[in-house]
Each structure stands twice: as C-alpha cells, then as structure tokens.
Design an enzyme around this catalytic site. Structure first.
Site, mmCIF file in Angstrom:
data_model
loop_
_atom_site.group_PDB
_atom_site.id
_atom_site.type_symbol
_atom_site.label_atom_id
_atom_site.label_comp_id
_atom_site.label_asym_id
_atom_site.label_seq_id
_atom_site.Cartn_x
_atom_site.Cartn_y
_atom_site.Cartn_z
ATOM 1 N N HIS A 105 0.740 -1.252 0.067
ATOM 2 C CA HIS A 105 -0.118 0.003 0.072
ATOM 3 C C HIS A 105 0.849 1.304 -0.048
ATOM 4 O O HIS A 105 2.008 1.167 0.311
ATOM 5 C CB HIS A 105 -0.887 -0.046 1.100
ATOM 6 C CG HIS A 105 -0.227 -0.256 2.333
ATOM 7 N ND1 HIS A 105 0.114 -1.334 2.967
ATOM 8 C CD2 HIS A 105 0.230 1.006 3.549
ATOM 9 C CE1 HIS A 105 0.798 -1.174 4.183
ATOM 10 N NE2 HIS A 105 0.698 0.141 4.571
ATOM 11 N N HIS A 107 0.805 5.389 1.165
ATOM 12 C CA HIS A 107 0.088 6.416 2.069
ATOM 13 C C HIS A 107 0.264 7.764 1.282
ATOM 14 O O HIS A 107 1.265 8.216 0.645
ATOM 15 C CB HIS A 107 0.961 6.576 3.233
ATOM 16 C CG HIS A 107 1.207 5.529 3.985
ATOM 17 N ND1 HIS A 107 0.342 5.340 5.301
ATOM 18 C CD2 HIS A 107 1.911 4.354 3.988
ATOM 19 C CE1 HIS A 107 0.758 4.118 5.893
ATOM 20 N NE2 HIS A 107 1.692 3.488 5.084
HETATM 21 P P1 5GP Z 1 2.115 0.588 7.127
HETATM 22 O O1 5GP Z 1 2.775 0.767 8.564
HETATM 23 O O2 5GP Z 1 2.018 -1.102 6.897
HETATM 24 O O3 5GP Z 1 2.870 1.381 6.036
HETATM 25 O O4 5GP Z 1 0.610 0.976 7.345
HETATM 26 C C1 5GP Z 1 -0.418 0.553 7.835
HETATM 27 C C2 5GP Z 1 -1.497 1.796 7.787
HETATM 28 O O5 5GP Z 1 -2.496 1.212 7.875
HETATM 29 C C3 5GP Z 1 -1.282 2.460 9.186
HETATM 30 O O6 5GP Z 1 -1.240 3.835 8.827
HETATM 31 C C4 5GP Z 1 -2.580 2.187 9.810
HETATM 32 O O7 5GP Z 1 -2.986 3.459 10.395
HETATM 33 C C5 5GP Z 1 -3.578 1.569 8.980
HETATM 34 N N1 5GP Z 1 -4.344 0.679 9.403
HETATM 35 C C6 5GP Z 1 -4.319 -0.355 10.347
HETATM 36 N N2 5GP Z 1 -5.235 -1.078 10.486
HETATM 37 C C7 5GP Z 1 -6.304 -0.636 9.688
HETATM 38 C C8 5GP Z 1 -7.601 -0.649 9.386
HETATM 39 O O8 5GP Z 1 -8.148 -1.704 9.895
HETATM 40 N N3 5GP Z 1 -8.446 0.086 8.400
HETATM 41 C C9 5GP Z 1 -7.685 0.956 7.871
HETATM 42 N N4 5GP Z 1 -8.522 1.775 6.821
HETATM 43 N N5 5GP Z 1 -6.339 1.339 8.041
HETATM 44 C C10 5GP Z 1 -5.699 0.545 9.135
#
Ligand code: 5GP
Length: 143
Positions: A105, A107
């Site tokens: 993903h 951001h």
């Molecule tokens: P990563 O650390 O993997 O780059 O980012 C994961 C992102 O997913 C984080 O910014 C976190 O806030 C978001 N996130 C975690 N759980 C959920 C969820 O259940 N739904 C949504 N929409 N975002 C989530």
C-alpha cells in the site's frame, strides 16, 4: 533476503474482500483507495493494489503502473479537497522500515505549511470524521 510469504488474512486483504468495512474513496479493476483509520494528517488515504503482495519487494512490477497512476490521482484529489500546500507519499517495506500491514500500500497524506505529521499508526480517528473526509475526497475525484 526479502520475505516473500503473503498472508491473505492481513487486514487490507479483508478490506479488499469486503469482510471488514472501510471508508472507500476510489475503486477500479486493479486498485482501491480508502481512509487510514489512524491518520498522520487530515485526509490521510491509502492506495492499495488488488493483486496480492507483501510489499514493494515481492510485487509484480506490472502492479506499479496502475497503482501509481491512482496514487497521483488521489494526491491531486486530497490536495484539492483539503486545500493542502503539498502531499507526502510514503511506502514501507518490512518491519524494520515501519511496515505494519503486509499487503502492498501507498500512503497519500495532505500537508500544510508548519503542521508536522502525526505518529505512524498512532491515534484512531472518529468514524464521523473519516466519513466526512472520504466524502470530500470522492467529491474532488469526481470534479
Ligand atoms: P504500514 O505501517 O503498514 O505502512 O501502514 C499501515 C497503515 O494502516 C497505518 O497507517 C494504519 O494506521 C493503517 N491501518 C491499520 N489498520 C487499519 C484498518 O483496519 N483500516 C484502515 N483503513 N487502516 C488501517
């Protein structure tokens, strides 16, 4: 050595399958975008390819064209929707980098002069605020 195991029980895979809810702003054959529930700034949106991969390291390179076309589309929409001064694009690979959800993903975070990013995976946003912000982004994507 990159980890290559994709676990289809990850939270974004469940969102993509519609097993748990999300505040969606965009969807096509290859990509979905929805609000981050713990935003690092107002309008923080996640752009997610439907094709399964843990992160950028094990993804099929064919994923990136359609994915980044929508990253740009969403970046322009959030900038317009919130009157942002800029947009930060972030993407994490493996725990050492800060990755917490193991489905690729990107951001997309609107930025405002003088306002720092909040912490990564910090505080949960109110559902009402996420619904309002998703509506603003959908509006900007339509116009
Ligand atoms: P990563 O650390 O993997 O780059 O980012 C994961 C992102 O997913 C984080 O910014 C976190 O806030 C978001 N996130 C975690 N759980 C959920 C969820 O259940 N739904 C949504 N929409 N975002 C989530």
């Amino acid at each position: 050595m990159a980890e290559t195991t994709y676990d289809s029980t990850n939270i974004f895979a469940k969102i993509l399958r519609g097993e748990i809810p999300s505040h969606r702003v965009y969807e096509d054959d290859a990509v979905v975008a929805f609000m981050d529930v713990m935003p690092q700034g107002q309008g923080h949106t996640l752009v997610v390819p439907k094709a399964p991969s843990r992160n950028l390291l094990d993804a099929d390179p064919a994923t990136f064209g359609p994915l980044f076309a929508i990253v740009q589309k969403v970046a322009l929409a959030v900038k317009k929707a919130f009157g942002a001064d800029g947009v930060t694009i972030l993407q994490f690979n493996e725990p050492a980098s800060g990755q917490t959800v193991y489905h690729l993903h990107v951001h997309v975070i609107p930025r405002f002069e003088g306002i720092p990013l909040k912490s990564h995976s910090g505080q949960m946003e109110k559902p009402k605020v996420l619904t309002e912000n998703a509506g603003k982004i959908r509006g900007a994507l339509e116009n």
